[in-house]
Design a protein around this motif. Structure first.
Motif: not given
Length: 612
Positions: A124, A128, A265-270, A347
């Motif tokens: 994953e 990304f 956080e917005r870019r990666r999701g967490f 991550h």
């Protein structure tokens, strides 16, 4: 081939005439070269001719191919439209000989498998990463230019602790912009403050950065400024601040840090530990007495407002009381770190690339299969001296890593003192912060001698300020490989280049005249070895371990720690294998699951019942 031609009483011309078909360009002189041993079949066309000869002489399919000195193949003739020459070279090793004869759908299936499992890896995090690298950002600083050059030459690879890109944002920074002179000068001052032997009179600091740490911090801060400078309407969706307005003084405002960590956080999701580490940098820069920002209040003169982040009023307050502004940021960074620590996610699983190894009963024995595979596919030294030298180098990279558990820095910087020469003293090695492979006449053995100061964890209780000395065992032909490497192979790799004195050297080529390894090239050399010999390829039958993924040398430390844990259950003994402490092993290296613990205990308990 010469043997079977003589058995059938057939000359080169007669054989050539019997296998050639109208319109083909295969020349009969090629058969002469094969018989003399001056050339060997590698192209798809040549391998097809071998198959025809096998059929003519009623030999098993693949009879000649199995006797070839080198398993790789030429890229000429490969039907891969739309693929660049460089990618062809990377893919060619991993394709079956009959690739061109297979249906187009099957060819695409093979290419997709090779790309996912061998070239990049299908995790994953890698997916990304592959998407993120398409939109590069970041500010380049002159004091970090060498690090950027290394980064720009690297592929998108999985990261580990001692990888050259450890902790770096996977978006890459090579595609960013150069820092304006004022910002570049501020970064140079920070690096000088944290790396110089003695601080400037009037300044105080807590800790010193080494070369790798300094390069890493340059990258990290470059990403922060790059995100602030990127256009909001572009693919990076940054803040849109003017680059010439930027200053390190802006890092004293909590709003700047909050925007950055939320943007990530917005870019990666967490959220991840990466954001926590960056906040710790903010806290260190503003720490009372020793923080660099706190000790450079003159930076406030460069402050300019950032619409939506920093107002004129906030700038005036900071200039009026710089110490208080630093205190507020320091406290804010600690509070945010605690909040993020509660929700941060991992991550990337550092064990994922080597799970098939760690899940084996004997991880070390499983990983050793890679060395055996290199030996099995060893090219003929007389015909392919450079390829043979590279194979021996790969064997020794893995062997020394598995015997010592050293970090990649210590491995790649390891000097060598050949037999009969005077080795360096401990003080000389300590000054150079590296170790040496030397011959010990008293013990009659090759040994590694590394001063404690050369290690990342030099102050660890493992060393107690004493040097690391380890005699290497003469097992499975290790000394034979070392002697052959030093006697013949290493010189072939160097050619006429200046000898850097390190044990491991790169292959000197027209496009790569420097024989010294750096962080990136050593990592890539190890990763290439895993791609070619470690990952089992069902289409070619090459590769030692099913399910393995590309990885770097640092994962060997996981293998050793987990192996000792599975055999002994002792975190202390596992720490001895990687020159660290039990606590570090428990947190970062050993994969010791409840099942493994129960199994180890059962071996002791079951003896009672077996005796009865």
């Amino acid at each position: 081939m010469d043997l079977h031609m003589r058995r059938h009483g057939e000359g080169s011309y007669a054989l050539w005439a019997s296998i050639i078909q109208p319109g083909e360009s295969f020349h009969q002189t090629t058969l002469y070269a094969w018989r003399r041993g001056t050339k060997a079949p590698r192209s798809a066309e040549s391998l097809n001719m071998l198959t025809r000869i096998e059929a003519r002489y009623r030999l098993p399919l693949g009879y000649f191919k199995a006797k070839l000195p080198h398993p790789s193949r030429s890229t000429s003739g490969l039907s891969m439209p739309g693929i660049s020459t460089s990618e062809r070279r990377r893919l060619a090793w991993h394709l079956p000989d009959d690739f061109d004869d297979r249906p187009e759908t099957e060819q695409e299936e093979i290419l997709q498998w090779v790309r996912e499992k061998i070239i990049s890896g299908s995790t994953e995090y890698r997916r990304f990463q592959a998407a993120a690298v398409k939109n590069r950002y970041g500010v380049r600083f002159s004091c970090g230019s060498s690090a950027h050059r290394r980064w720009e030459t690297a592929h998108a690879v999985d990261l580990d602790e001692d990888d050259p890109h450890a902790g770096l944002d996977p978006d890459l920074t090579g595609g960013g912009v150069n820092a304006p002179p004022a910002l570049d000068e501020e970064m140079a001052r920070l690096i000088q403050f944290k790396t110089s032997t003695l601080t400037t009179i009037g300044y105080q600091r807590n800790g010193v950065w080494g070369e790798e740490t300094a390069a890493q911090k340059v990258e990290h801060l470059g990403l922060l400024f790059g995100a602030l400078a990127a256009k909001p309407t572009g693919p990076v969706q940054g803040f849109g601040m003017r680059l010439t307005d930027m200053s390190f003084a802006h890092l004293v405002f909590p709003a700047v840090w909050d925007w950055y960590i939320q943007w990530r956080e917005r870019r990666r999701g967490f959220y991840t530990n990466w954001e926590i580490d960056m906040l710790q940098v903010a806290a260190a820069l503003t720490r009372e007495k020793t923080g660099w920002l706190r000790q450079t209040p003159e930076l406030a003169n460069r402050l300019k407002p950032i619409k939506g982040l920093v107002s004129f009023q906030e700038i005036d307050r900071a200039r009026a009381d710089w110490g208080e502004a630093c205190t507020q940021l320091h406290q804010h960074a600690h509070i945010r770190s605690k909040e993020l620590d509660r929700v941060a996610r991992v991550h990337r699983d550092p064990f994922e690339p080597i799970l098939p190894v760690l899940e084996a009963d004997s991880p070390l024995a499983e990983y050793r299969k890679i060395v055996d595979e290199i030996i099995r596919l060893m090219p003929d030294e007389k015909r392919y001296p450079i390829s043979a030298a590279e194979s021996v180098r790969s064997i020794l990279m893995l062997r020394l890593g598995l015997h010592t558990g050293l970090r990649q820095k210590n491995l790649r910087q390891l000097l060598v003192c050949p037999r009969g020469q005077v080795h360096l003293t401990e003080r000389q090695l300590a000054d150079r912060k590296c170790g040496e492979l030397r011959w010990n006449d008293r013990d009659g053995a090759w040994e590694l001698f590394i001063p404690a100061s050369a290690f990342k964890n030099a102050t660890s209780s493992f060393f107690g300020k004493n040097p690391f000395r380890l005699p290497l065992p003469d097992l499975s032909g290790l000394y034979g490989f070392i002697d052959a490497y030093l006697g013949r192979h290493r010189g072939r790799l160097l050619r006429n280049a200046r000898d850097p004195g390190t044990f491991f050297v790169k292959t000197v080529k027209a496009t790569s005249a420097d024989p010294s390894y750096n962080q990136t090239t050593f990592y890539e050399a190890w990763r290439l070895t895993i791609q070619r010999f470690g990952i089992y390829n069902p289409y070619t039958g090459r590769g030692a371990i099913k399910g393995l993924l590309p990885h770097g040398p640092h994962n060997v430390r996981d293998v050793l720690a987990t192996h000792v844990l599975k055999q002994t259950g002792s975190y202390e003994q596992a720490s001895y294998a990687i020159q660290d402490t039990p606590d570090v092993v428990a947190k970062h290296y050993g994969r010791f699951l409840p099942t493994d613990k129960a199994s180890l205990a059962a071996q002791v308990l079951n003896k009672v019942w077996q005796a009865a």
